[in-house]
Write a protein that holds these residues in place. Sequence first.
Motif, PDB file in Angstrom:
ATOM      1  N   TRP A 630      14.727 -20.211 -28.846  1.00  0.00           N
ATOM      2  CA  TRP A 630      15.808 -21.426 -28.391  1.00  0.00           C
ATOM      3  C   TRP A 630      14.888 -22.619 -28.533  1.00  0.00           C
ATOM      4  O   TRP A 630      13.677 -22.450 -28.517  1.00  0.00           O
ATOM      5  N   PRO A 631      15.738 -23.760 -28.739  1.00  0.00           N
ATOM      6  CA  PRO A 631      14.773 -25.023 -28.667  1.00  0.00           C
ATOM      7  C   PRO A 631      14.014 -25.145 -27.611  1.00  0.00           C
ATOM      8  O   PRO A 631      12.916 -25.792 -27.797  1.00  0.00           O
ATOM      9  N   ALA A 632      14.245 -24.835 -26.215  1.00  0.00           N
ATOM     10  CA  ALA A 632      13.538 -24.914 -25.070  1.00  0.00           C
ATOM     11  C   ALA A 632      13.630 -23.573 -24.339  1.00  0.00           C
ATOM     12  O   ALA A 632      14.529 -23.068 -24.218  1.00  0.00           O
ATOM     13  N   VAL A 633      12.401 -23.159 -23.891  1.00  0.00           N
ATOM     14  CA  VAL A 633      12.400 -21.902 -22.892  1.00  0.00           C
ATOM     15  C   VAL A 633      11.374 -22.200 -21.646  1.00  0.00           C
ATOM     16  O   VAL A 633      10.518 -22.910 -21.819  1.00  0.00           O
ATOM     17  N   VAL A 634      12.068 -21.866 -20.709  1.00  0.00           N
ATOM     18  CA  VAL A 634      11.452 -21.750 -19.343  1.00  0.00           C
ATOM     19  C   VAL A 634      10.931 -20.325 -19.246  1.00  0.00           C
ATOM     20  O   VAL A 634      11.950 -19.487 -18.847  1.00  0.00           O
ATOM     21  N   ALA A 635       9.631 -20.049 -19.234  1.00  0.00           N
ATOM     22  CA  ALA A 635       9.136 -18.699 -19.048  1.00  0.00           C
ATOM     23  C   ALA A 635       8.652 -18.810 -17.547  1.00  0.00           C
ATOM     24  O   ALA A 635       7.693 -19.454 -17.309  1.00  0.00           O
ATOM     25  N   VAL A 636       9.167 -17.816 -16.693  1.00  0.00           N
ATOM     26  CA  VAL A 636       8.723 -17.558 -15.381  1.00  0.00           C
ATOM     27  C   VAL A 636       7.947 -16.252 -15.142  1.00  0.00           C
ATOM     28  O   VAL A 636       8.565 -15.347 -15.550  1.00  0.00           O
ATOM     29  N   PHE A 637       6.879 -16.468 -14.389  1.00  0.00           N
ATOM     30  CA  PHE A 637       5.945 -15.277 -14.221  1.00  0.00           C
ATOM     31  C   PHE A 637       5.934 -15.178 -12.726  1.00  0.00           C
ATOM     32  O   PHE A 637       4.840 -15.729 -12.255  1.00  0.00           O
TER      33      PHE A 637
END
Length: 701
Positions: A630-637
């Motif tokens: 995707w153009p932008a990704v928010v990866a949360v851990f």
Amino acid sequence: MSTVSDESATRLFGEFCVAGLWPGVGRVMAEKLQAAGISRPDDVTAGRLELVEGVGPKRAARLAAAFTRAQPAYETAGLLTSCRVPARFAGQAVALLGPLAAETLREDPWKLLTLPQIKPEQADWFARQLLAEGATPQDPRRGRALVVHLLNKAARDGHTAAPAAAVLTALGRFGVGDPGSAVVAAIDDGSVLPFEPRPPADAENAEKADEAEEFDEDAEQAEGLVSSSTLLALTQYAIAEEAVAEGLQRLAATAEPLPGTGDPLAAVTDAELDDKQHAAVAAVAEHGVAVLTGGPGTGKSRTVAAVVALASQRGLRVALAAPTGRAAKRLEELAGAPATTLHRLLGAQGQGISRPGADSQGAPDNLFSDGTSFPGGETSTAREGSWVFARGEEWPLDAELVVVDESSMLDVELAAALIEACADGTRLLLVGDPAQLPSIGPGRVLADIIDSGAVPVTELTTLYRQKDGGIIAKLATAVRGGDLPAVSSPEHEVVVVTARGSAEAAHRVTQLVTDSIPRALDIAAEEIQVVTPVHKGPAGTIELNRALKAKLNPGPGEHRGFDPGDRVVAVANHADDGFTNGEVGTVVTADGEGLTISFSGLPVTVPFRLLADLRHGWAITVHRAQGSEWPAVVAVFPSEAGTMLSRPLVYTALTRAQHHLSIVHGAGPALARAVRTIGERPRETRLASLLSESMAELAGD
């Protein structure tokens, strides 16, 4: 006055309709049928159905025909509900056991364990209801079913085989008095195959190694038949691994080198290719099977484009494919040639098994129809069902070069189907990154092919995206090597947001998607994807999707929880209906037939009966995001993901982003520790050794 049997028939008919077992009928239609006085099978005729509100002659005829085709499921539902097992399991039982599922279950109630979401204690319950006093823990049918269940459970963890010693120990824990006999019964049944580890491949041991693969028929009942070193495999996966090994050997043996693969090669490829990229193109020209690997930004796409250019110059028919719609679309754009999903390339005809979910009334999976608790609590997640592919040995692909991107996602059965569909002489190029998560299904096909040393492998290592900043690629490369460095990104290509606790992590995610990223970077929320390792908890997919829907597309969810404008993700394969597991789309409209959803820009009508295989998709798991960008990704851990974290998972999450990556870091030191110390979780497979042996035989010839 109605009799008890009439009441039972009416109740069964109602459960059958509500469970979605009658194609075209859901909860709303079931209520309309009841209002029209259609409450039993005998009432179902085209003429009676025309009297139902909103049903015309054509639809009435379709519904009547669909009900006739659904008779096996109706009979199975009748058997299940008579034992207080929910009717909704009938569809899966028929898909796995065939149209005579009801008869099969009467003969062997423990066959219910074939359903992936059924636990042993639940199958025991069913057997007691069906057999009364005849159900005992030592019933040979129970032991045999438990062997298959344990191997299916191992398959859901990615293994194509399991040590016999582990299976025997587990059988003992389930109270099976003679575990060895249970294993022998499963082998005799044909559902399980035994294999002995091969000794070193020298002339003296070769004959013994061949003999070790099969049990001596005269000794089948002998004590100690299954040794501690024996590997047990479900027949379907054993056959699939052998098909992959034999198929790759066949392609390697039958593909002729393209003429003029020296200097003329450079004339038809990108002049900017480096030596390794040039070698990868040459490998495709010279060999029947080749592998191209490398991390993001190393030029895999440029190399694939050069391969396609070479094939075009030589007049070869090319087929480009990837496991997901998004990956196929990206491959098409980069290679400048049409691409499709693997399922569509192979002509998949769906027999996929839906994953379990709440029924249409919101009851959890562990309830019987009368509200009695289904023993064992929550059910486990179902694996994907089997598929029938139109393309195969009898009707191979019309291509002389097949290129498969994101091939780390190939499980062993899909790989076998692909290779069997390649005609003799076809060239196969597998492109992928073994550092990513392995396939959801069993096997580690790409890694096993690489480890076998049986085919030429080109690994690209030069990081070309550094020229354009490439902070995402630099970070991914570091993680791939086991390091999680501090990030310096003045242009905000990568942003790290720390969070104290999962609730704060969830708040940060919502803030990033709905405000910060669109406002600061001019990237619309529609182009931002959230990925997380977990479903549950404040920063899991369930709660994040609830929060994001409230902000981005508030609505009542009047269409089985969905509204036009909602982002959704498929959680099961339905290629014949136009979508596959992991595809993300947007609901466009809703009508009487179902929802129209745009998957990868293509409108697909998803009937109401399949809506249980959709979830909201603003936030999805890392596993389900694999193969897409995707153009932008928010990866949360979040902190609750600590035990799940591994280097492949973190690496896969980070590499979903094309232009911007926000990392919401709530796992504390566990994240860096996982990247540093926890690599690929081992999978028990046989493919690497099978390939080594197959190619050794080819070299010997």
